[in-house]
Design a protein around this motif. Structure first.
Motif, short mmCIF file in Angstrom:
data_model
loop_
_atom_site.label_atom_id
_atom_site.label_comp_id
_atom_site.label_asym_id
_atom_site.label_seq_id
_atom_site.Cartn_x
_atom_site.Cartn_y
_atom_site.Cartn_z
N ARG A 1 -2.89 -5.41 10.27
CA ARG A 1 -3.51 -4.32 9.52
C ARG A 1 -3.17 -4.37 8.04
O ARG A 1 -4.03 -4.10 7.21
N ARG A 2 -1.93 -4.74 7.73
CA ARG A 2 -1.56 -4.69 6.32
C ARG A 2 -2.45 -5.59 5.47
O ARG A 2 -2.96 -5.20 4.44
N TYR A 3 -2.67 -6.82 5.91
CA TYR A 3 -3.49 -7.68 5.05
C TYR A 3 -4.96 -7.29 5.08
O TYR A 3 -5.68 -7.52 4.11
N CYS A 4 -5.38 -6.63 6.17
CA CYS A 4 -6.75 -6.09 6.17
C CYS A 4 -6.86 -4.96 5.15
O CYS A 4 -7.88 -4.80 4.48
N GLU A 5 -5.78 -4.18 5.03
CA GLU A 5 -5.80 -3.11 4.03
C GLU A 5 -5.93 -3.69 2.63
O GLU A 5 -6.68 -3.17 1.80
N HIS A 6 -5.21 -4.77 2.39
CA HIS A 6 -5.32 -5.40 1.07
C HIS A 6 -6.73 -5.93 0.84
O HIS A 6 -7.27 -5.81 -0.26
N LEU A 7 -7.30 -6.54 1.86
CA LEU A 7 -8.67 -7.06 1.71
C LEU A 7 -9.63 -5.92 1.39
O LEU A 7 -10.51 -6.03 0.55
N ALA A 8 -9.44 -4.78 2.09
CA ALA A 8 -10.33 -3.64 1.86
C ALA A 8 -10.15 -3.10 0.44
O ALA A 8 -11.11 -2.68 -0.20
N CYS A 9 -8.91 -3.14 -0.04
CA CYS A 9 -8.64 -2.61 -1.38
C CYS A 9 -9.28 -3.46 -2.47
O CYS A 9 -9.34 -3.03 -3.63
N LEU A 10 -9.76 -4.65 -2.12
CA LEU A 10 -10.47 -5.45 -3.12
C LEU A 10 -11.73 -4.72 -3.59
O LEU A 10 -12.26 -4.98 -4.67
N LEU A 11 -12.23 -3.79 -2.74
CA LEU A 11 -13.46 -3.08 -3.09
C LEU A 11 -13.32 -2.35 -4.42
O LEU A 11 -14.28 -2.22 -5.17
N PHE A 12 -12.14 -1.83 -4.67
CA PHE A 12 -11.93 -1.08 -5.89
C PHE A 12 -10.56 -1.42 -6.44
O PHE A 12 -9.59 -1.40 -5.71
N ASP B 1 6.06 2.74 5.55
CA ASP B 1 7.14 1.76 5.51
C ASP B 1 8.42 2.36 4.95
O ASP B 1 9.53 1.95 5.30
N LYS B 2 8.24 3.33 4.03
CA LYS B 2 9.41 3.91 3.35
C LYS B 2 9.84 5.20 4.00
O LYS B 2 10.80 5.83 3.54
N LEU C 1 3.46 -4.07 8.68
CA LEU C 1 3.83 -2.65 8.75
C LEU C 1 5.27 -2.56 9.25
O LEU C 1 5.61 -3.14 10.27
N MET C 2 6.10 -1.83 8.53
CA MET C 2 7.51 -1.80 8.89
C MET C 2 7.83 -0.74 9.94
O MET C 2 8.75 -0.88 10.72
#
Lengths: 178, 490, 427
Positions: C81-92, C163-164, C414-415
């Protein structure tokens, strides 16, 4: 006349039978089986069984269906009954596709179920285990290891000792009443 | 863990609040599940069953009577006339066939998605599929008019050497629906085999308890019949291996099948040029609607069933909640399609198309359109609230709305698109006759008769699959020598 | 666990070196783009739009993967999921920035409807003037990126805060409408909302964003596909078009998710990835191979059957000249080849099969975009230009570079996700 068919050991839990199956497989038995009320996850690996072959029946069933569908429509609507409808060509893979597709699935499904029966040698209503009173619990909540007497490594005493060592709660001989 | 030594540790703790609910409550033993489900088939049926069966049977006979009347008289007894030549028969056909889709979705698609909660409901849903397809099949059969010529639909040689015309979507329907029925039946039967064996074995064990000769005879006959159909199943792992593979393959085949069936039904409309019928989103939109209506019917049947047979521990509130979520999702997809149709009717700039849609919403059939919108798009949105998803009586009420709404959707599509032709001289207002209405009502009788017989004679929950998802079915469970076994990679 | 939280990067020397590859791609791409722009502005504009729609697919498809992860309450997909989130964030803002050239070139070189002097004389344009006029088109484009930005960044924000959670670093702050969402949630879901359970709060926030997010996703994706791609031939209409773009996008994104996972696993960056994740992604790739074929077949089939000239012209154009080969290549290459290749269960774990399929999927999805965009300026058949390659290298390189920077500046996995246990237990 009845003759001994197999030795049968009964277990209470999937974990127990898993351990037992591992031992029996380790001893190199061939004609033996595990019987359970539901498929046990990971048992195929423990028993050393390879991938099931049902897929081939499905594949060839489906292929037959698709080809039959296309060929049927081609001959019926291009040659035997060649009427132009809706300005469409006499034959086109597009309009023939839905029917050919359904035929693929239909024959693929028959292939899967038929393949399962053929590979399992079913129906078989006269299996010696079906005549055993205690074995009736296999479809309820008990688990069984059955080692056939025809197995090359089968030995009345050694096999029984092996099964006893796996923590079976009950061991008995199954007769083949023929 | 040596390979992860350089890595930060991932915490895998699940807070109490997010722990998943078990699929079978109260940690019941395996034998309890057998007893609970097989007991229904073995015991005497309660009084409500007899009452329900009698009523359903009478309603079914009414259906058959009207069908007989139709065949003897002709389709003129229906409300069809110019310009609406497709009326209730088609609406009912699409409605019933759509109901069936939830069964296949639950049994096949949820299986492929590894949604284990399906195990408690798949048997009933599959049975419902088959019965719904039977009800659906009646209508195209009788609406051909000269029913004795219905075999012309099949590619059979005849004296005039006339073959079916495969460019017609109605012929695709013949193949799609008959395939759907056959494959659903195969899938259902295959799932039944191990459970029929369970009942066979229990009958064998209970044979000694029979006291009178009559009981003994009944036990023998039952043993024989359940025995025949269980194919000599002995729960062998070598058999399970092929069985599971074949089940997976059937699920893999049923998934594209279920998509194709309602897509082909939608082709009946969409390959035409009629405004309101010809739109490219029809196939997936029909499929989503079908699943939506099917889940509505599953809930309508399942909620009373779990209460009457005391199956609340196997069909838990969690199961109901998940089904409600599917209803909400598919209802929203249907809403997207309604919106998209309207949008493109405007966007495309075809005045007839736009008129057809305005006429739907604000023309003489406005009431049908707004019943459809309220039931299909608005009512499932109630499931955003947790209370709505976990209160069985409320779900039951909404599920009825879903059934009503989806019938009206088909009514709206069929009738409103037809009743105003291009020329105002060809405008009309379609109303059903008594025969139309009571034949349709009668099919519910047929459906219920079949369903009641099913719960009476067959295990209505898949026993072996429910056992397979309990914690004690896991061979790697903590107790009982599991440490000796290494985990198998599937 | 404090060690886990303070670890923000797992970047090794090797992965740092990888970044030079996208950098080189950007430089080459930029040179080719400038050359293309000087040579033929229209060709460049169309090439760039094709590459943009191709890259946009990845952002949207990955966003969908994140959304359904939360909606299905899935366990197995936690490690990806984490790297999918990064890919999605490429949108903006990145894809939003990438859109700017289209905004400049669009009126003059891409969208014929923007060049029509009297919109009322053109019936197809006249009827949809409310949507098809420049101010609305620009405003809608900006709003789409803002909405995607909100959704993707809030999803990633709560994911990173999780994570935090439980440490002093936690700073999960609600932004304005989130207060209302939480209020709604607390009131109607019948569950307590407690400040001290930070881990649960994060999960809930992600679920809230996913719940309305999936609706937002459906409408924004459809609008984007219509405004930027379908409107090249504004006379064409099809209710399926949004679903069609969605199907292709997700197909490509799944394949990218598989390959990224495989690389990260091979380099021991996410050792927690196992058979389960690769098998499931492979199966999803097969499923969406079929789904795309179903959607595109349905669209074509219905237009073919009804034979209404207002619709058929779109496909007629794409069957003329050598476009016919592209059409056939789509049937065979977009469906048949990957379908047959992915049928066997074990191939979904085999690099030898999956890596070529991944390359093939990218190629086919690009061809699909090309098939949608290019016939407007090349009526006789596809005509590859250096600008095609240049745009792809420029956009692709830049996005990969951003993605890698994002990936290594946060924990790659994801931690403290509550479903992570499930994914790690079963493999």
């Amino acid at each position: 006349m009845s003759k001994p068919f197999a030795i049968m050991a009964e277990y209470e839990t999937p974990a127990e039978i898993m351990a037992a199956a591992k031992k029996v497989h380790g001893e190199g038995y061939q004609k033996w089986d595990v019987h359970s009320p539901f498929p046990i996850h990971g048992m195929d690996d423990v028993m050393g069984l390879d991938n099931a072959k049902v897929g081939w029946f499905t594949f060839f069933g489906g292929l037959t269906g698709f080809v039959t569908g296309m060929v049927m429509i081609y001959f019926m609507n291009k040659f035997d009954y060649d009427v132009v409808v809706g300005g469409k060509p006499l034959f086109s893979g597009f309009y023939a596709f839905p029917v050919a597709y359904e035929m693929t699935i239909l024959l693929g499904a028959f292939g899967s179920l038929g393949g399962m029966f053929i590979l399992n040698r079913l129906p078989r209503h006269h299996h010696p285990l079906l005549a055993n009173a205690r074995f009736a619990d296999v479809t309820d909540d008990k688990f069984y290891v059955v080692i056939e007497c025809e197995d090359e490594r089968y030995d009345e005493n050694l096999t029984r000792t092996l099964l006893e060592g796996t923590g079976a709660q009950h061991i008995e001989m199954v007769e083949d009443a023929q | 863990m040596s390979e992860t030594a350089a890595q930060p540790q991932v915490e895998t703790h699940t807070p109490k609040e997010l722990v998943r609910q078990p699929l079978v409550l109260n940690n019941r033993p395996l034998g309890w599940i057998t007893e609970q489900v097989a007991g229904i088939v073995e015991g005497k049926m309660p009084r409500w069953w007899n009452v329900a069966f009698t009523i359903s049977f009478l309603v079914m006979m009414m259906c058959f009577t009207y069908i007989g009347y139709l065949i003897l008289t002709g389709v003129g007894v229906w409300g069809l006339n110019h310009p609406v030549a497709w009326g209730w028969a088609i609406v009912n056909f699409v409605f019933w066939i759509g109901i069936g889709h939830a069964g296949t979705l639950i049994s096949a698609i949820l299986f492929l998605l590894r949604q284990k909660w399906r195990t408690s409901i798949n048997r009933t849903a599959e049975a419902m599929t088959i019965f719904a397809v039977i009800c659906a099949g009646i209508f195209p059969g009788i609406h051909v008019g000269r029913i004795w010529l219905a075999w012309w639909l099949l590619p059979l040689p005849n004296a005039n050497s006339i073959w079916p015309q495969f460019r017609s979507p109605l012929l695709w329907d013949v193949f799609a629906v008959s395939t759907y029925f056959t494959v659903s039946l195969l899938f259902w039967y295959m799932g039944l085999i191990p459970d029929l064996a369970t009942i066979r074995d229990r009958l064998r064990k209970n044979a000694d308890k029979c006291t009178t000769g009559c009981e003994k005879l009944i036990n023998k006959v039952k043993q024989y019949l359940y025995g025949i159909f269980s194919m000599g199943w002995i729960g062998s792992n070598r058999h399970w291996r092929n069985y599971e593979k074949a089940y997976l393959l059937l699920a893999g085949l049923s998934t594209p099948l279920v998509l194709s069936v309602h897509s082909i039904v939608s082709f009946d409309f969409a390959v035409s040029q009629l405004p309101g019928w010809h739109t490219t989103i029809f196939p997936p939109y029909f499929v989503a609607g079908a699943v939506f209506s099917g889940f509505g019917m599953v809930l309508t049947l399942m909620i009373p069933m779990r209460a009457l047979f005391k199956l609340e521990e196997i069909i838990t509130v969690r199961h109901l909640e998940l089904m409600c979520k599917v209803i909400m999702a598919t209802g929203t997809i249907v809403g997207y399609a309604y919106g998209m149709e309207f949008f493109i009717a405007w966007y495309g700039g075809n005045p007839y198309e736009l008129y057809a849609f305005k006429n739907r919403a604000f023309g003489p059939y406005w009431w049908a359109y707004w019943i459809m919108i309220s039931c299909n798009v608005i009512s499932p949105q109630l499931f955003w609230f947790k209370w709505s998803r976990t209160t069985p009586w409320f779900i039951f009420v909404v599920s009825i709305f879903v059934n009503i709404g989806m019938w009206f959707e088909r009514f709206v599509i069929v009738v409103t698109s037809l009743h105003r032709d291009y020329l105002p001289s060809s405008w009309g207002y379609y109303s059903p006759t008594q025969v139309d209405i009571l034949t349709f009502v009668g099919t519910f009788g047929l459906f219920m008769v079949l369903f009641l017989l099913f719960v009476r004679y067959l295990p209505s929950i898949c026993i072996f699959e429910v056992k397979g998802v309990t914690p004690q079915a896991d061979p790697h469970a903590k107790e009982g020598g599991a440490d000796k076994v290494e985990g198998g990679v599937h | 666990m404090s060690e886990a939280v303070t670890t923000t990067t797992q970047e090794s020397e090797e992965t740092a070196n990888w970044r030079s590859i996208p950098q080189i791609a950007v430089v080459i791409g930029l040179v080719l783009c400038i050359y293309g722009l000087v040579q033929d502005k229209q060709q460049f504009a169309f090439s760039y739009l094709t590459a943009f729609m191709f890259c946009l697919s990845l952002g949207l498809g990955s966003l969908f993967l994140v959304l359904v992860h939360h909606l299905f309450d899935a366990g197995w997909s936690s490690p990806i999921r984490r790297y999918c989130e990064h890919l999605a964030c490429l949108l903006f803002p990145w894809l939003g920035l990438a859109f700017i050239p289209i905004g400049f070139l669009g009126p003059e070189y891409i969208y014929p409807w923007m060049r029509i002097e009297d919109p009322h004389a053109d019936h197809a344009l006249h009827v949809k003037m409310a949507l098809f006029n420049k101010p609305v088109w620009y405003a809608a484009s900006v709003i789409l990126f803002l909405l995607w930005g909100w959704l993707t960044h809030r999803l990633r924000y709560w994911s990173l805060q999780q994570d935090k959670s439980g440490t002093p670093d936690f700073e999960g702050k609600l932004l304005f409408p989130e207060h209302l969402m939480v209020g709604f949630y607390r009131k109607f879901q019948g569950l307590p909302y407690e400040k001290d359970q930070q881990q649960v709060v994060c999960t809930r926030m992600m679920r809230i964003h996913s719940a309305y997010g999936i609706l937002l996703f459906a409408f924004t994706l459809t609008l984007g596909a219509i405004l930027w791609m379908k409107s090249i031939q504004h006379q064409f209409f099809s209710t399926m078009y949004g679903v069609y773009y969605f199907a292709g996008s997700l197909w490509m994104s799944i394949s990218v998710a598989w390959i990224i996972g495989r690389i990260l696993k091979a380099k021991n960056i996410i050792p927690q990835l196992h058979t389960l994740q690769f098998y499931n992604l492979g199966t999803m790739l097969l499923a969406f191979t079929v789904f795309y074929a179903y959607i595109h077949f349905s669209q074509y089939f219905l237009i073919w059957n009804a034979a209404v000239p207002e619709e058929t012209f779109w496909y007629v154009l794409r069957e003329k000249g050598s476009w016919a080969y592209v059409s056939w290549a789509l049937i065979i290459g977009h469906f048949l080849i990957p379908f047959l290749a992915l049928l066997r269960i074990d191939v979904k774990l085999t690099n030898r099969v999956m890596v070529p399929i991944f390359v093939w999927v990218l190629l086919m999805h690009y061809m699909d975009m090309y098939f949608n965009v290019m016939p407007e300026i090349h009526e006789t058949g596809p005509s590859p230009a250096l600008a095609d390659l240049g745009s792809l290298l420029l956009l692709g390189g830049a996005l990969i570079w951003v993605f890698m920077r994002n990936l290594f500046s946060h924990p790659v996995i994801l931690m403290k996700d509550p479903r992570m246990g499930e994914a790690l237990e079963r493999h």
